[in-house]
Design an enzyme around this catalytic site. Structure first.
Site, mmCIF file in Angstrom:
data_model
loop_
_atom_site.group_PDB
_atom_site.id
_atom_site.type_symbol
_atom_site.label_atom_id
_atom_site.label_comp_id
_atom_site.label_asym_id
_atom_site.label_seq_id
_atom_site.Cartn_x
_atom_site.Cartn_y
_atom_site.Cartn_z
ATOM 1 N N GLY A 1 -5.175 15.707 -3.995
ATOM 2 C CA GLY A 1 -4.976 14.665 -5.007
ATOM 3 C C GLY A 1 -4.528 13.373 -4.391
ATOM 4 O O GLY A 1 -4.574 13.207 -3.175
ATOM 5 N N ASN A 2 -4.114 12.446 -5.234
ATOM 6 C CA ASN A 2 -3.571 11.181 -4.734
ATOM 7 C C ASN A 2 -2.420 10.741 -5.638
ATOM 8 O O ASN A 2 -2.119 11.396 -6.635
ATOM 9 C CB ASN A 2 -4.684 10.126 -4.649
ATOM 10 N N ARG A 3 -1.790 9.651 -5.284
ATOM 11 C CA ARG A 3 -0.537 9.268 -5.937
ATOM 12 C C ARG A 3 -0.716 8.438 -7.209
ATOM 13 O O ARG A 3 0.263 7.968 -7.769
ATOM 14 C CB ARG A 3 0.345 8.486 -4.962
#
Ligand code: CTP
Length: 397
Positions: free
Chosen positions: A211-213
């Site tokens: 995922g990412n932030r």
């Protein structure tokens, strides 16, 4: 004299108990001069600073000062809340701001604010120490996040001879904020808008993902502001943040987002999501075990959602978002490569512009590569500016 900029508009003026309440009488007069039909609602504390006859004389209507004693209505707060096209609170004390931010409706002004779906303009006024207190600043952030407009405060003379930040802005500035709020209010009426938001999650196994932030806050602000300005908004999002007024399609992966986007017709597509560029080629059916050692995960490309929208026969106006860790040049190049009508750049490593922040500092990049840098603003304010900018692009088509 009337300049007519608010001709026939229904304005509720809320007055809470601060020394600047005396200026609210003049504000009521200026709103009336601009053509507005003004009704005043006061907290009990406000009546200690200025009398109801002053407002009655200026507006032609008796102010509402209580939930219970107003003649002729059993529910003065909901009457006012429904009647209002805009509610402006000036002065807005720390107590009134906090009541609104927390939903406390124990007197008539805060009950009116809680009951209205009209846009709200707030003009804070208090001593510098109170304004700068972390509790007040948290309150202001909450109110901005809820989509309310905050004007001021300015610096200058305060009650008791003090000087500093916390002085209510002048009535002319408040009339201006009310006018702009009403003018911009429904400028996207009926426009079909698609917004993607949040970071995608690409499954490794039933438990883990890549995922990412991205929090989705910017994309949700863009969607909510568009809906409030009259657009028909479909929000395809990985985030569970609220999105009042939007048709929300919840997704998790880039593929799910691509499928949801493919099924949505629109005139404007705002691609605010942080879409993973790669995903594990094979998702393990069972949870990977530590005892089996580090897995070798082979990646494959995800669908390019933005390109699929740009390639539509009936191409909408397309906006890209470029969250970068360096200067704007990469985003300018990306805007040209992706053939977008507008690119919104931000540096996620800059203070106040990172993932999950309530604020953002963006640079708009137009089709010619021209850049239009903005101040550090709340994400809701960025969304307001964004739609004003996009409205101009739509009008040129
Ligand atoms: N985007 C998309 N589908 C993808 C990847 C990106 O729709 N699979 C959109 C994003 O929503 C954003 C824009 O493309 O509006 C730019 O995303 P970004 O990741 O910055 O672009 P990339 O071309 O992937 O550039 P980079 O080399 O920085 O990864």
């Amino acid at each position: 004299m009337t300049d007519g900029s608010l001709a026939g508009r229904r304005v509720v003026l809320g007055v809470s108990g601060g020394i600047a309440a005396y200026k609210a009488v003049y504000l009521a007069r200026r709103l009336g001069d601009a053509g507005a039909d003004v009704r005043v609602v006061m907290t009990e504390a406000a009546t200690g600073f200025v009398g109801t006859p002053s407002f009655a004389a200026v507006t032609g209507a008796e102010p509402v000062v209580s939930l219970f004693s107003h003649s002729g209505s059993v529910s003065p707060h909901t009457d006012l809340a429904r009647w209002a096209e805009v509610v402006v609170v000036a002065p807005a004390t720390a107590a009134t701001l906090t009541r609104l931010a927390t939903g406390l409706s124990d007197e008539v002004l805060s009950a009116t604010l809680l009951a209205t779906s009209a846009p709200v303009v707030l003009a804070p006024a208090m001593h510098t120490e109170m304004w700068e207190h972390p509790a007040t600043q948290r309150t202001i952030e909450t109110l901005r996040g809820d989509g309310h407009t905050i004007v001021g405060p300015a610096e200058g003379h305060l009650a008791g001879g003090d000087v500093g930040a916390g002085r209510m802005v002048e009535p002319e500035a408040i009339v201006d904020a009310v006018t702009r709020t009403l003018a911009g209010e429904r400028d996207l009426e009926g426009v079909e808008v698609l917004v993607t938001a949040g970071g995608t999650r690409e499954a490794i196994d039933p438990v883990r993902y890549m995922g990412n932030r991205s929090s989705g806050k910017m994309g949700h602000a863009v969607a909510v502001v568009a809906a409030r300005r009259g657009a028909k908004v479909t929000l395809v999002t990985t985030s569970s943040l609220p999105a009042p007024g939007c048709n929300v399609v919840s997704v998790e992966s880039a593929q799910e987002m691509a499928d949801a986007v493919a099924g949505t017709e629109c005139e404007v597509a705002v691609m605010a999501a942080a879409v993973a560029d790669f995903r594990p080629a094979d998702r393990a059916e069972e949870k990977l075990a530590r005892t089996e050692g580090p897995p070798h995960i082979v990646l494959e490309a995800t669908p390019d959602i933005l390109s699929s929208v740009v390639a539509r026969e009936n191409r909408p106006v397309v906006v890209g978002f470029a969250a970068e860790t360096g200067g704007v040049e990469r985003a300018v190049e990306k805007a040209a490569r992706q053939d977008v009508d507008l690119m919104v750049y931000n540096d996620v490593t800059a203070a106040g512009s990172g993932f999950g922040s309530d604020t953002n500092r963006v640079i708009f990049i137009d089709r010619d590569g021209g850049t239009d840098p903005q101040d550090l603003l709340s994400k809701v304010e960025v969304a307001e500016l964004f739609w004003t900018k996009l409205g101009a692009i739509l009008n040129q088509r």
